[in-house]
Structures are given as structure tokens and as C-alpha cells.
Design a protein around this motif. Sequence first.
Motif, PDB file in Angstrom:
ATOM      1  N   PRO A  10       9.931   4.555  -0.925  1.00  0.00           N
ATOM      2  CA  PRO A  10      10.308   4.823   0.470  1.00  0.00           C
ATOM      3  C   PRO A  10      10.113   6.283   0.863  1.00  0.00           C
ATOM      4  CG  PRO A  10      12.114   3.791  -0.754  1.00  0.00           C
ATOM      5  CD  PRO A  10      11.083   4.177  -1.753  1.00  0.00           C
ATOM      6  N   PHE A  11      10.174   7.174  -0.130  1.00  0.00           N
ATOM      7  CA  PHE A  11       9.896   8.600   0.123  1.00  0.00           C
ATOM      8  C   PHE A  11       8.702   9.031  -0.722  1.00  0.00           C
ATOM      9  CE2 PHE A  11      14.705   8.946   0.719  1.00  0.00           C
ATOM     10  CZ  PHE A  11      14.632   9.084   2.095  1.00  0.00           C
ATOM     11  N   PRO A  12       7.945  10.005  -0.248  1.00  0.00           N
ATOM     12  CA  PRO A  12       6.889  10.562  -1.086  1.00  0.00           C
ATOM     13  C   PRO A  12       7.504  11.304  -2.276  1.00  0.00           C
ATOM     14  CG  PRO A  12       6.602  11.214   1.221  1.00  0.00           C
ATOM     15  CD  PRO A  12       7.967  10.622   1.093  1.00  0.00           C
ATOM     16  N   GLU A  13       6.829  11.278  -3.392  1.00  0.00           N
ATOM     17  CA  GLU A  13       7.284  11.999  -4.576  1.00  0.00           C
ATOM     18  C   GLU A  13       6.051  12.588  -5.245  1.00  0.00           C
ATOM     19  OE1 GLU A  13       9.963  12.988  -5.848  1.00  0.00           O
ATOM     20  OE2 GLU A  13       9.571  13.266  -7.993  1.00  0.00           O
ATOM     21  N   HIS A  14       6.198  13.807  -5.738  1.00  0.00           N
ATOM     22  CA  HIS A  14       5.035  14.430  -6.366  1.00  0.00           C
ATOM     23  C   HIS A  14       4.748  13.844  -7.749  1.00  0.00           C
ATOM     24  CE1 HIS A  14       2.078  17.232  -7.849  1.00  0.00           C
ATOM     25  NE2 HIS A  14       2.793  17.344  -8.952  1.00  0.00           N
ATOM     26  N   TYR A  15       3.526  13.416  -7.936  1.00  0.00           N
ATOM     27  CA  TYR A  15       3.024  13.103  -9.272  1.00  0.00           C
ATOM     28  C   TYR A  15       1.719  13.854  -9.425  1.00  0.00           C
ATOM     29  CZ  TYR A  15       6.210   9.170  -8.530  1.00  0.00           C
ATOM     30  OH  TYR A  15       7.310   8.411  -8.232  1.00  0.00           O
ATOM     31  N   GLU A  16       1.315  14.046 -10.650  1.00  0.00           N
ATOM     32  CA  GLU A  16       0.053  14.736 -10.906  1.00  0.00           C
ATOM     33  C   GLU A  16      -1.120  13.782 -10.674  1.00  0.00           C
ATOM     34  OE1 GLU A  16      -0.867  17.965 -11.981  1.00  0.00           O
ATOM     35  OE2 GLU A  16       1.078  18.392 -11.102  1.00  0.00           O
ATOM     36  N   PRO A  17      -2.321  14.342 -10.471  1.00  0.00           N
ATOM     37  CA  PRO A  17      -3.509  13.482 -10.385  1.00  0.00           C
ATOM     38  C   PRO A  17      -3.692  12.710 -11.700  1.00  0.00           C
ATOM     39  CG  PRO A  17      -4.022  15.736  -9.719  1.00  0.00           C
ATOM     40  CD  PRO A  17      -2.648  15.757 -10.299  1.00  0.00           C
ATOM     41  N   TYR A  18      -4.553  11.683 -11.647  1.00  0.00           N
ATOM     42  CA  TYR A  18      -4.890  10.878 -12.832  1.00  0.00           C
ATOM     43  C   TYR A  18      -5.352  11.791 -13.964  1.00  0.00           C
ATOM     44  CZ  TYR A  18      -7.538   7.198 -15.371  1.00  0.00           C
ATOM     45  OH  TYR A  18      -8.041   6.319 -16.288  1.00  0.00           O
ATOM     46  N   GLU A  19      -6.191  12.739 -13.628  1.00  0.00           N
ATOM     47  CA  GLU A  19      -6.585  13.749 -14.603  1.00  0.00           C
ATOM     48  C   GLU A  19      -5.972  15.078 -14.171  1.00  0.00           C
ATOM     49  OE1 GLU A  19     -10.848  12.056 -16.226  1.00  0.00           O
ATOM     50  OE2 GLU A  19     -10.902  13.655 -14.753  1.00  0.00           O
ATOM     51  N   SER A  20      -4.998  15.543 -14.935  1.00  0.00           N
ATOM     52  CA  SER A  20      -4.230  16.709 -14.505  1.00  0.00           C
ATOM     53  C   SER A  20      -4.363  17.847 -15.506  1.00  0.00           C
ATOM     54  CB  SER A  20      -2.755  16.304 -14.380  1.00  0.00           C
ATOM     55  OG  SER A  20      -1.932  17.446 -14.467  1.00  0.00           O
ATOM     56  N   PRO A  21      -4.372  19.080 -15.004  1.00  0.00           N
ATOM     57  CA  PRO A  21      -4.443  20.213 -15.925  1.00  0.00           C
ATOM     58  C   PRO A  21      -3.087  20.560 -16.541  1.00  0.00           C
ATOM     59  CG  PRO A  21      -4.405  21.007 -13.672  1.00  0.00           C
ATOM     60  CD  PRO A  21      -4.393  19.507 -13.593  1.00  0.00           C
ATOM     61  N   ILE A  22      -2.016  19.896 -16.115  1.00  0.00           N
ATOM     62  CA  ILE A  22      -0.714  20.194 -16.741  1.00  0.00           C
ATOM     63  C   ILE A  22      -0.105  18.907 -17.295  1.00  0.00           C
ATOM     64  CG2 ILE A  22      -0.244  22.181 -15.265  1.00  0.00           C
ATOM     65  CD1 ILE A  22       1.842  20.394 -13.813  1.00  0.00           C
ATOM     66  N   SER A  23       0.744  19.060 -18.273  1.00  0.00           N
ATOM     67  CA  SER A  23       1.302  17.864 -18.906  1.00  0.00           C
ATOM     68  C   SER A  23       2.802  17.757 -18.660  1.00  0.00           C
ATOM     69  CB  SER A  23       1.026  17.896 -20.402  1.00  0.00           C
ATOM     70  OG  SER A  23       1.473  19.145 -20.899  1.00  0.00           O
ATOM     71  N   ASP A  24       3.347  18.699 -17.903  1.00  0.00           N
ATOM     72  CA  ASP A  24       4.792  18.646 -17.683  1.00  0.00           C
ATOM     73  C   ASP A  24       5.116  18.813 -16.202  1.00  0.00           C
ATOM     74  OD1 ASP A  24       3.627  21.083 -17.918  1.00  0.00           O
ATOM     75  OD2 ASP A  24       5.262  22.036 -19.027  1.00  0.00           O
ATOM     76  N   ASN A  25       5.132  17.678 -15.518  1.00  0.00           N
ATOM     77  CA  ASN A  25       5.486  17.651 -14.107  1.00  0.00           C
ATOM     78  C   ASN A  25       6.936  18.121 -13.952  1.00  0.00           C
ATOM     79  OD1 ASN A  25       6.126  16.974 -11.501  1.00  0.00           O
ATOM     80  ND2 ASN A  25       5.724  14.777 -11.726  1.00  0.00           N
ATOM     81  N   PRO A  26       7.183  19.213 -13.237  1.00  0.00           N
ATOM     82  CA  PRO A  26       8.555  19.739 -13.159  1.00  0.00           C
ATOM     83  C   PRO A  26       9.489  18.848 -12.346  1.00  0.00           C
ATOM     84  CG  PRO A  26       7.110  20.974 -11.708  1.00  0.00           C
ATOM     85  CD  PRO A  26       6.230  20.040 -12.484  1.00  0.00           C
ATOM     86  N   PHE A  27       8.946  17.909 -11.570  1.00  0.00           N
ATOM     87  CA  PHE A  27       9.827  17.101 -10.726  1.00  0.00           C
ATOM     88  C   PHE A  27      10.387  15.877 -11.446  1.00  0.00           C
ATOM     89  CE2 PHE A  27       7.395  19.544  -7.652  1.00  0.00           C
ATOM     90  CZ  PHE A  27       8.423  20.052  -6.880  1.00  0.00           C
ATOM     91  N   SER A  28       9.719  15.427 -12.496  1.00  0.00           N
ATOM     92  CA  SER A  28      10.225  14.276 -13.249  1.00  0.00           C
ATOM     93  C   SER A  28       9.412  14.136 -14.523  1.00  0.00           C
ATOM     94  CB  SER A  28      10.095  12.993 -12.428  1.00  0.00           C
ATOM     95  OG  SER A  28       8.738  12.578 -12.381  1.00  0.00           O
ATOM     96  N   LYS A  29       9.794  13.144 -15.335  1.00  0.00           N
ATOM     97  CA  LYS A  29       9.047  12.911 -16.565  1.00  0.00           C
ATOM     98  C   LYS A  29       7.799  12.071 -16.310  1.00  0.00           C
ATOM     99  CE  LYS A  29      12.777  13.231 -19.976  1.00  0.00           C
ATOM    100  NZ  LYS A  29      14.039  12.782 -19.310  1.00  0.00           N
ATOM    101  N   VAL A  30       7.619  11.612 -15.078  1.00  0.00           N
ATOM    102  CA  VAL A  30       6.495  10.733 -14.778  1.00  0.00           C
ATOM    103  C   VAL A  30       5.325  11.571 -14.252  1.00  0.00           C
ATOM    104  CG1 VAL A  30       5.758   8.704 -13.487  1.00  0.00           C
ATOM    105  CG2 VAL A  30       8.143   8.940 -14.180  1.00  0.00           C
ATOM    106  N   ASP A  31       4.208  11.525 -14.959  1.00  0.00           N
ATOM    107  CA  ASP A  31       3.081  12.355 -14.545  1.00  0.00           C
ATOM    108  C   ASP A  31       2.204  11.703 -13.483  1.00  0.00           C
ATOM    109  OD1 ASP A  31       3.534  14.654 -16.012  1.00  0.00           O
ATOM    110  OD2 ASP A  31       2.802  13.685 -17.843  1.00  0.00           O
ATOM    111  N   LEU A  32       1.917  10.419 -13.662  1.00  0.00           N
ATOM    112  CA  LEU A  32       0.999   9.735 -12.746  1.00  0.00           C
ATOM    113  C   LEU A  32       1.784   8.781 -11.861  1.00  0.00           C
ATOM    114  CD1 LEU A  32      -1.986   8.980 -11.966  1.00  0.00           C
ATOM    115  CD2 LEU A  32      -1.852   7.204 -13.726  1.00  0.00           C
TER     116      LEU A  32
END
Lengths: 788, 188
Positions: free
Chosen positions: A616-638
Motif C-alpha cells: 500500500p506504500f512505496p518502500e525502498h528496495y535495491e535493484p535486481y543487480e545492486s552495488p550494495i548488499s545491505d539495504n539500510p531500510f530493511s533486510k529485504v534487498d529486492l
Amino acid sequence: MKHTDCALIIGGNPAANHPISMRHLQKARDERGAKLLSVDPRYTHTSSKSDLYAQLRSGTDIAFMGGLINYAIENGLYHEEYVKHYTNASFLVTDDYAFDEGIFSGYDEGDRSYDNSQWVFQTDDEGNILKDESLSDPRCVFQLLKKHFSRYDIDTVISITGTSKEDFIEVAETFCGTADPNKTGTIMYAMGTTQHTKGSQNVRSYAIIQLLLGNVGRPGGGVNAMRGECNVQGSTDFALLFHLMPGYLSAPNASENHRNLEAYKAAETPSGGYWENTPNFLVSLLKAYYGDKATSENDFGYDYFPKGRRNYSHISLFEAMFDGEIKGMFTWGQNPVVGGPNSRKEKKAMENLDWFVSIDLWETETAAFWTEQSGADPTNIDTEVFMLPACGPYEKEGTVSNSGRWMQYRYQAIEPKNDARSDAWIVHNLANRIKKLYEGENNPVAEPIQALSWDFGQGDYPEIDLIAREINGYDLKTGRTVESFAVLKDDGSTSCGNWIYSGFYPDAGPGEEKNLSKRRDDEDTGMDNYLNWSYAWPLNRRVLYNRASADPQGNPWASDKEAIWWDASQSSWVGHDVPDFGADVDPNSEGGTDAFIMRGYGKASLYSADGMTDGPFPEHYEPYESPISDNPFSKVDLNPAVKIWDGKMNDRGSVSEYPIVATNYRLTEHWQSGSMTRNQEWVSELMPYMFIEMSEELAEEKGISERDKVVVESARGSIEAYAMVTKRFKPFKVKGKKVHQIGMPWHYGYQGIATGEIANVLTPHIGDANTMIPEYKAFLCDVRRANS
Amino acid sequence: MMELSRRQFLKLSGATAATLAVVELGFDPKKAQAESNEFKIAHSEVTPTICPYCSVGCGILVHVKDGDVVYTEGDPDHPINRGTLCPKGNGIRQLYTSEKRVERPKYRAPGSTEWEEVDWDWALGRIAENVKKTRDESFVVEEDGMTVNHTEAIANLGGAALENEEVYMIQKLMRGLGLTYIEHQARI
Ligand code: SF4
């Protein structure tokens, strides 16, 4: 645009790709002192014309906008009255809705999908939504929004967007300044926004900030998609997409919900909002399709419509073709071997076709997919290939719809060149021939195509006027065209090919010409609306949801931002635009502030209870291919709701092998896959070579000089091109680490005058969770000097 | 870099149109521009059209004389562009004059290394037969007790540069045939 006080341009480069739109922004600057803010991974042509440029790593829009949303709420920079009356801020959400560590409630990990029944609103016994007008209840949308985005504090945001703190704050202060009711701000975006695994939520994040600032439905406001093709608007309106029918009706699928007409109507007709008329639009569409063969006895031919059973979007299509499931294909002015994601795979997939028909002005890379020059071995390709020469835009007539929904007429200036034919002629003659082949057959396979009405004149060329009438719709008893979609019925007495266009050809008897898209009165009818120039759907409205341009009582929020207002003496809405609202609905009556008439409950969605597949709200996730492995907003990268295609020829790259972020873009001189422009001398000479744009820092690290031949490699493949070393790219600081980004145009291929290697060899098959639009704008690669 | 010097050149020489005329004619720019205006447009027929490229939707006037497109220019009355155009819109004359246009229908047989020219009648006849064959072999009338009337063996892609009337016809025919793979540029 001329009436805006601030334009935030993100994920688009209008100065290069929609150059004439900049004229209007320039006027806003000159006349009102408007500010232009450019947010982009690259310092673009647009950035050079802006007041402020803020750098943003590809794929971090939601983090950036989340930061703005948080900034607006924290600092009280939102338009409170607008938010209260025109959005769903006050709606109460049930306790089922939750958000934890990057995942919304209702998630099924195995399916990678959500059950959105957990996101609904609280209702009373009669089904009315419960609200808290004070916006203080912790379960009201406003409080949930505030909580969700409180995590997007400036430091966390910029740690992954790579924006400097100063720039971020300046953008936030300037843009959120348009919360002042006297001001409006606009957001302009393009494919830099949508071509991501969370592209739809990127747009949602723009919509949310615009609603908070009270910038939707007002002159100089809005969330504006700058569309890339002259009629991508129209071709979407007319549903050249698997999941739609003309006028944004859902295409029937093989589920119980769509089993028959009755089930479809029940499932697709909300109570409230304009979509209540769905049955009228659908049955009128069925009448346009099947004419006399659509009767009340046979559900108006509903069963003839194909019902799909899965996602048939572009990536799925080429995956299925790669697996040998698709035998035949038509392309109309489309060139997937250059423009499709993971184009090497898409080209390979075409070798499985029994037959392929390319309808185009030029022999594109796609038409030539089987040639030796393309790298294929023709003797091993058993596809029958047809190349049909189409005629150019002014060698035929008809209408196109621009980004502002203006439906404009293009006249025929000259006979088609050589032996070319219009696409209308081709499809018309093809339809007649196919129908002829089925003549006399008596079986259930033949029945649907036999039932299809094809009534566009007796001549060799179809009559455009007859098609126009069928689209507009007409009364089957009188034969007169309808004045608007409001009179369409579900009893089979009206026919209409696309309800949203209904009204461009109003009230005309047979033989009487009244095509409003031909109008050429260039007088400004107020606030640059030009109501008598061409026609804008729906019903010639130029700004959608323009009820929101006035306050709840019906007075314009600001005197120089008038669109429509309530005139009590006439008991009517009047003004510079056609009201996108009941013309006689008093603001003080029930529903008088339900400005968002297409929404079931008349309010714009800060919280989307049922519109999105991924939350229901937008949430930041990294792109499918991401240069970082630790998304600071959650443990979910993609994005947890995207479909992952793990078939052959579609490997996923990792940062250890491919440390550089890449994106692609367009140039002023070329267009799309380049087939139109790379076949013309002038523009080819202006932009003759494929190149890879990179920062001076990266070039130095890699020992690359300007104009060196370089190799760019991703997990899908590699290409060679010339290096272009510029100051427009700068390395990003992401979580304290240096991250490089490069860019390249995607216009080139092996056919035409200006040739070059195909950028999309590099991109993966992965798409947005809602739309399956491919993630072209953020993937990983590595770059090196050629032969080194 | 090529790009930079070209851009500077454009800037120095003023209007893009003038420069493009130079590229085309290859002699004194000012003279070329004046002459092309004078000679090419005189007594030509003018037809308004809309730019086929981006969706800003600029108006363009097409000048035709003796069966040829002699000149195109921004439509001065058009509220969006008021006579101005970007380089792409400026170059649309070459959509007609280009030597690269496919002249006649062409066919490439299975396994063949080359095209052969064919006529429209043969090409459309053969395509219609292919469509029918593939459709008949793959058509599903009913599945799990539900009428579905579809074929998943034929795909249709495009096109966002076509006219509304054309896309209406294309989607009508393709859905009428039962296709489910109907997509276009908007998706990608
Ligand atoms: S002239 Fe340029 S800006 Fe105008 S519609 Fe054409 S491509 Fe777009």
C-alpha cells in the motif's frame, strides 16, 4: 506547466528528449520565477538548464521521495485542508495491515506475492469506510504514512542515494514550499522512473508527495509522464496490452471472476466512482466488436473474447518464444532486437518462430534477425519472414494522442512512397482475407473470428471516418453518434469502441462529419487550455481531477491558479476548463468534495488498499543487480513481489564480478531503437556512433581515454563502443563506499546508416512487480579498454 | 568529441533548420537557406501533421510539390510549439525522401540466405494462411469447463507510433482471433 512555481524533473531529460516541453518551463521561469530542480544520476542537458541539480544513484527514487515525504510531514509542509478533504488520509485501516522488516502483511514467500485482503479499510455494518477527520488515530492513513516514512530520515536516505546533504535539503525546502495553497509544483518523469523493479511504486511515491503538497488537479501541478512516442498514449488507451481492453477495462481472464458476463460485471464494477458504469462501457464495446452477433441471449458475445490465464507481458512473451511456445509473430513498427531487454535472448527466441511478419518503413534489426550480418546462421533458421513496407506518418491520415491526452489529426500530405501501404490498409486487408478463409466453416474454433464485425467500408482502403465513428460510439437505433459516454447502455442499444474517447465525434448522423480532433482554433480559452484546439479525452477536459483546483467550498485556492470554480448563481461549475466533476454537484452537498471521481470513494490514495501488487506504500528496495548488499531500510534487498526469471541466457550479475552501475538513455537526435532516425542522413550525421559515457574518475582508474574503444560486460553479454569521458557522471558515495555509474544510449544496432552495438545485450529479463516493465535503468557491469 | 563540436556548430550557425539545409545541400549556408525557401516552397501544397516522434505532439507543416516532399517546418499556429521544432521533428522530410525505405514487400523462405521481392497479394495471402494454420492448431475453446477461446501461439507487438484508428483495428483483429500475447512499446 507554464503556471508552475517549481518543477521537479526526475527520471527524465526533457531538454534532450522532449525538447519543446522546455519552452513552457522556461516561460514559467521567466514569468513567475519558477524553480527547476533536476534529480538524476547524470548531469543531463536538463540539469544544465535547471536551478539546482541533485545527484541520485539509479534505483533509489523511493528513498529520495520517502525522504521528501518525511521532510514535508516533519516540518508541517503539507497542504492540510487539501489532504483532509481530497485524499484518503482520514480513512481507518484494519489491524490486519502491518509492515515489518521490508515486508507488508499478507506475503506468500513461495509465490513471491501478496494477498491484499489484509490491507483493507475499516467499515461499519453498511460497508461505509470509517474515518478520523482529526487525522490523529494511529490506524488512520495519515498516521500510518507518517510512521512508514519516519524511517526515511535525511542521513539514511542520502547514504544510499549518494546525494549530498546540502542538495537534498535544498530540493526538499524548495519543492515542499509548494505546500503553500498559493503555489503549485509539478513532477515530470519518464522512463528513468518506470524502468525499475519498483517502477510503479516510484510513481506512487511522486503521487504521494504531490497529494501531500496539494499539487494534483491544479494548474502547474500534477505528476506528469513525458511519454516517449507520439502515440504511446493512444496505443495504451486502445489496449495494445495483454491485460487491458480499450478504455482501461480489464481484459477477461480464465478465473471464476470472469467466467461469464455476469461474473465479470460483478467483479469489475465497484459501488461508487465512475467505474460504476463498467457494464455500459463493456457491453457497448462488445457491440462494437461483434455487431449483430452480440445479443442479450449470448451475453453480447462475451465468450468470444479470449480469456488469458497468466501474465503475457513483453518479457513473458519472449521467454515463451524462447521455450518454443510461440509460432508466429507480427511486429508493427517495433524493434525488440534493439529495444527489448536482454536482446540477445530475444533475438535467439525468434529463431523458434515458424513465421514472422515485420511491418515497418525500414528493414530493422528485428526484420533482419536471421541474416549473417546479424551474427545468425540463416541456413539453420526455418522461419518464414515477411517484410511489409509501411508508409510514413504523413502518407496516411488519422489521429494521435499526446502526453496531455490531446487527440490530434494528422492529414495525408502525399501518396505512400513506392509500394508502401498504411498499417490501417494492411490490417484491413489481412482481416478480410482471414475472415474469408474461415467462410463456410462450422466449428467452435471458427466461430469467434466469424462473429467479429469488420465494417470499415467496401473499398480497398478502410474508411478512417467509419473507424472514428465506431470508436466514438453511436446509438444503434438512430445511427447518430453519441455525445458522450454518459449515454452508453448495457442493453445492447449502443455501440462504442473506446468509451474514454466518446464525445470527440458527437451527435453526427450518417454522412455528417464532426470530428473534433481536427479543430485548429489556437486562441487561448484561459489558462492555456486551448479548448477549441483538437480534443482531449475525456470530454475535452484538459486537466484531470480539476475539481481539486478549488477549495472544498468551490473557490479557487489561488487567484492566479484558477481552473474551475462553483458559481452559486448558476448552480454550476464554471471556468477555464471542462469540469472533471458533476457540473451541477454543489460543493456543500453529499459528494461535493469527492474530487477524485474515478476512485470508488472519491478521494485520492495516499494509501493504496487494492491498486498495487507490492504494498500500500512505496518502500525502498535495491535493484535486481545492486552495488550494495545491505539495504539500510530493511533486510529485504529486492522487491519481494517481482517475478524472477531463472531460465537460460539470463544470468544475474553480482557486485564482486560487475562492480559498476549502468543505465541507458536517449539522445535528442535519435529515437527509440533508432530505426526511424538511423536510416536518415541528417540525424545520423549528428549522432553517428555508439558510445559509453563515464566519469573522469572511472576513466582514470581504468586507464581509458576519450574515444578509446571499450568493452562493457554484464552477466548477459558484452558490447564494444567508444568511450566518452565527461564531467556529467561523478562517482557516488554509497554507504561510505565509492560506486561508479556509466550510461549509454540504446538507439544503436547493425542496420541503417549510423550503426553501433546494441546496448540491450547487457540488460536482464526482470521487470516491475506491477507492470513487468523491464529494469533497464539499473544493472551491473564492468568496463575495460578493448584489447587490453 | 564529435558531439561537442557539432553542437557548437549548431549554436554558431543559429537555427537548426539552417544547418540541416547546409548538411543536405553542401554549399554556402545563408544562400542555401534563402534559395531553398524560395524555390522549394513556392506553389507547394501545405498539409498540417503532428510530429511522429515524442509525445509532446508538436505541429508540423509538410510542403509537397510535384509529388515530392520539398520542405517541412514547425506549424506557427500550433499552441504547443508555435513554429519551433527540435532536430528530430525538423528532419521529418527525410522520412519520405530516405533511400533506405523498404520499397516493396519482401519474403525470406525457411533456410534461405536472402530476401526475394513479392507482391502484396501473394504476401497477404500467405500470411493469412499461416495465421489460420497456427491458430487452428493451437486454439483452445474450453479449459477446465470454462470457455477461453484463445491461442497462445501467435504474438502481436506494436506499435506506439501508429494512429488511434490503426491501433483500434489491430487490437480488434488480434483479440478477435483470440490472441493473448498482445503487447507494445508502452511495456518496455
Ligand atoms: S518536434 Fe521534437 S519535441 Fe516536438 S514532438 Fe517532435 S520530437 Fe517531440
